[in-house]
Design an enzyme around this catalytic site. Structure first.
Site, PDB file in Angstrom:
ATOM      1  N   SER A 174     -22.524  23.862  10.055  1.00 29.09           N
ATOM      2  CA  SER A 174     -22.860  22.474   9.768  1.00 29.09           C
ATOM      3  C   SER A 174     -22.428  21.554  10.908  1.00 29.09           C
ATOM      4  O   SER A 174     -22.872  21.708  12.028  1.00 29.09           O
ATOM      5  CB  SER A 174     -22.255  22.055   8.423  1.00 29.09           C
ATOM      6  OG  SER A 174     -22.688  20.780   8.045  1.00 29.09           O
ATOM      7  N   ASP A 326     -27.398  16.515  11.275  1.00 29.48           N
ATOM      8  CA  ASP A 326     -26.351  17.396  11.790  1.00 29.48           C
ATOM      9  C   ASP A 326     -26.997  18.670  12.343  1.00 29.48           C
ATOM     10  O   ASP A 326     -28.216  18.852  12.240  1.00 29.48           O
ATOM     11  CB  ASP A 326     -25.303  17.675  10.710  1.00 29.48           C
ATOM     12  CG  ASP A 326     -25.859  18.398   9.502  1.00 29.48           C
ATOM     13  OD1 ASP A 326     -27.093  18.452   9.342  1.00 29.48           O
ATOM     14  OD2 ASP A 326     -25.056  18.923   8.701  1.00 29.48           O
ATOM     15  N   ASP A 328     -27.488  21.783  11.543  1.00 28.18           N
ATOM     16  CA  ASP A 328     -28.395  22.595  10.734  1.00 28.18           C
ATOM     17  C   ASP A 328     -29.360  21.742   9.928  1.00 28.18           C
ATOM     18  O   ASP A 328     -30.083  22.256   9.076  1.00 28.18           O
ATOM     19  CB  ASP A 328     -27.624  23.567   9.832  1.00 28.18           C
ATOM     20  CG  ASP A 328     -26.772  22.864   8.775  1.00 28.18           C
ATOM     21  OD1 ASP A 328     -26.213  21.798   9.100  1.00 28.18           O
ATOM     22  OD2 ASP A 328     -26.641  23.387   7.655  1.00 28.18           O
ATOM     23  N   ASP A 330     -29.366  19.623   7.487  1.00 32.73           N
ATOM     24  CA  ASP A 330     -29.419  19.426   6.037  1.00 32.73           C
ATOM     25  C   ASP A 330     -28.837  18.064   5.650  1.00 32.73           C
ATOM     26  O   ASP A 330     -28.978  17.639   4.504  1.00 32.73           O
ATOM     27  CB  ASP A 330     -28.705  20.556   5.281  1.00 32.73           C
ATOM     28  CG  ASP A 330     -27.230  20.691   5.625  1.00 32.73           C
ATOM     29  OD1 ASP A 330     -26.764  20.035   6.577  1.00 32.73           O
ATOM     30  OD2 ASP A 330     -26.539  21.474   4.942  1.00 32.73           O
TER      31      ASP A 330
END
Length: 615
Positions: A174, A326, A328, A330
């Site tokens: 993340s 961010d 990734d 999400d």
């Protein structure tokens, strides 16, 4: 891995390690985990390097690598990367994670085969770790659908559902620093694993000895690993765009993926939806796990610092909004220009409230809402969303522990066809039925649609927030945290939770605490006596919520306390509310609330430091 030549054997190594424990240079927990890696045959490839570290008496490094068996937290397994160690992310712990997921899945289903999806972000080693995970899952007899290129977490969730998989895994840490990586485990719903599956997986991880591992390229040739990419990604993007609620597209600004994968999901969704005025912020677009052009190399869109480079460019070239996802992709953050031309960073709570209000108003107008529809948030997310949902005459489910997996679980329990919106304060948002994890793309789409509609009325997102405050009361939320690393830090976190639970503070700044809701003991206790007045049944978790009143003020405040499930931190969430009796007094109400909270935060940090000094 380099193979140093130690001059000691495993017996001598363990004697040295025990001496280090006796001398307080090494923790007991690390000793237990180290013993397995030094003596058991499955760790043979790592043993020469381990023996050399012990011989060199590098017990600080060894403690970092072995102080725990890295657990499944709210976001799966996540932490520091190293070449070896039970407490870090490395080839072995990634392989163990994939093995645990496959072994438990087969045991649960009673089948020797199944399907799995794998994706990874742009972090250091993410591609390598993803190939290892896929090779292990294929070694267990599962057909693996493997994204050829780096992709977002919601795309992985979508692929699990689209490909009819039993399980999935996402390699990401993340928003963590470049030093970290992780393994997020997913179930057949497309959501992250939940109890009892998480414990079942970790039990298999603990018992892992020899792990089946196929050659990745050979597994591809044999069809055991099937490569997927744009065929799935394009369906995902179309699913997101199908949730558009407006035709307004007159908006200018920048999007930055912070060197992550968001360009392929968030930016492409915005372009497909017709937001031609949203440009990429090029210096932060290249996928790079070192995050070189992000201030402090910390790619967390909750940090105002990450927007500064894009803000400087927007001030020179024009632009009304800046979006950031961010690594990734999400989670999604927003900065918006105010009337004075300055960019203001919105919190996750503020964005969540704006998006909840937006979709509820749109669906009311379209006649697609009923009292059975529901909005979902966690216990550390703003009460403003609950107020907005009640005004719209839909259900609000807001008693969830922290972690988006609980929002996904609630979707399926309550019926996804009646799910309107789910959000958590850490920039997580979801709508629709296409996946079961938070998604920066749907949040960016709606934020841009709302901003464009407001622009057509001569307003901004900040103006709409103020309208919500005048209607539902002023809400001020935020978070502070204390970082406590390693085994000693873990003990500090336990001590702080114990102190808040057993001897909670009576007063901080102008705030006087009156009540604590203990989600671990399932008790409500009055303060300052800390005596039980009521019990409740759920949810159960290591979280405390304290309630307080400001002296000589109508301001009420809640303080949430919990250890992070993904980082070496203890987190403190504050929620302040004050009724706005006169719309013209909103600015005065804001000033009083900000002043009270600043005093409170200073007192909180002093209390933390004092408590740790006395333990």
């Amino acid at each position: 891995m380099n193979q140093p030549s130690p001059s000691i054997d495993s017996t001598q190594a363990m004697d040295l390690a025990r001496s280090a424990v006796a001398g307080k240079k090494f923790s007991e927990s690390a000793l237990e985990n180290l013993k397995r890696w030094v003596t058991e045959p499955q760790y043979a490839p790592y043993q020469p390097a381990l023996l050399k570290l012990i011989e060199d008496k590098d017990f600080q490094q060894l403690d970092t690598c072995f102080w725990e068996v890295i657990p499944f937290g709210t976001g799966g397994r996540r932490g520091l990367m190293s070449e070896l160690g039970s407490a870090t992310i490395n080839e072995r712990t990634i392989a163990e994670s994939a093995h645990g997921l496959a072994a438990y899945s087969k045991k649960f289903s009673g089948k020797e085969t199944g399907k799995a999806a794998i994706a990874h972000d742009s972090r250091i080693n993410s591609s390598h770790f993803a190939r290892i995970a896929a090779s292990v899952l294929a070694g267990h007899g599962l057909t693996v659908y493997f994204f050829k290129t780096s992709r977002s977490t919601p795309e992985l969730s979508f692929a699990v559902r689209e490909c009819g998989c039993d399980v999935g895994a996402m390699i990401t840490a993340s928003h963590n620093p470049p030093s970290d990586n992780g393994f997020k485990a997913y179930w057949s719903t497309g959501g992250q694993v939940l109890p009892p599956h998480d414990q079942g997986i970790i039990d298999e991880v603990y018992q892992a000895t020899e792990i089946p591992l196929l050659d990745f390229d050979q597994a591809v040739e044999q069809g055991l690993i099937q490569l997927i990419d744009e065929d799935i990604a394009s369906k995902y993007r179309s699913s997101v765009v199908s949730h558009s609620h407006s035709d307004n597209r007159d908006l200018t600004g920048y999007f930055t993926p912070l060197h992550g994968v968001g360009e392929a999901s968030v930016y492409q969704v915005l372009q497909q939806a017709g937001f031609a005025g949203i440009q990429r912020y090029e210096p932060q677009c290249a996928q790079d796990g070192n995050f070189p052009n992000v201030p402090d190399q910390l790619p967390n869109p909750e940090r105002t610092e990450v927007y500064q480079p894009a803000i400087e460019q927007a001030k020179q070239t024009g632009g009304e909004i800046i979006l950031a996802s961010d690594p990734d992709a999400d989670r999604m953050g927003v900065c918006v220009k105010n009337g004075a031309g300055e960019f203001i960073h919105l919190t996750g709570n503020q964005v969540g409230a704006l998006l909840a209000d937006y979709v509820l108003r749109k669906r009311q107008a379209a006649g697609t809402l009923s009292p059975q529809h529901f909005v979902v948030e966690t216990i550390v997310t703003t009460p403003l969303i609950a107020a907005i949902a009640r005004k719209a005459n839909v259900r609000i489910i807001n008693n969830l522990l922290v972690g988006f997996k609980y929002i996904a679980e609630t979707m399926d329990q309550e019926g996804p066809d009646k799910f309107v919106f789910g959000t958590e304060e850490s920039l997580g948002y979801l709508a629709g039925e296409y996946c079961r994890d938070k998604d920066a793309a749907i949040a960016a789409l709606w934020a841009c649609e709302l901003a464009a509609e407001l622009k057509a009325e001569g307003k901004t997102l900040l103006d709409r927030l103020d309208e919500l405050y005048r209607e539902h009361g002023f809400h001020l939320e935020g978070q502070v945290s204390k970082t406590c690393k390693g085994s000693s830090g873990n003990e500090q976190i336990k001590q702080l939770m114990k102190a808040f639970r057993n001897t909670p503070p009576e007063k901080m700044g102008k705030l006087k605490f009156t009540l604590v809701r203990d989600y671990q003991d399932l008790e409500i206790r009055s303060l300052p006596e800390n005596t039980v007045t009521e019990t409740f049944s759920k949810p159960k978790g290591n979280v405390l919520m304290l309630e307080a009143r400001a002296e000589g003020s109508p301001l009420t405040v809640q303080l949430g306390v919990r250890p992070s499930g993904t980082e070496p931190k203890i987190k403190f969430y504050y929620f302040a509310q004050a009724e706005v009796t006169d719309p013209g007094l909103l600015d005065q109400t804001k000033e009083e609330a900000f002043s009270t909270i600043e005093d409170f935060k200073a007192a909180l940090m002093d209390w933390i430091d004092q408590t740790l000094a006395n333990t």
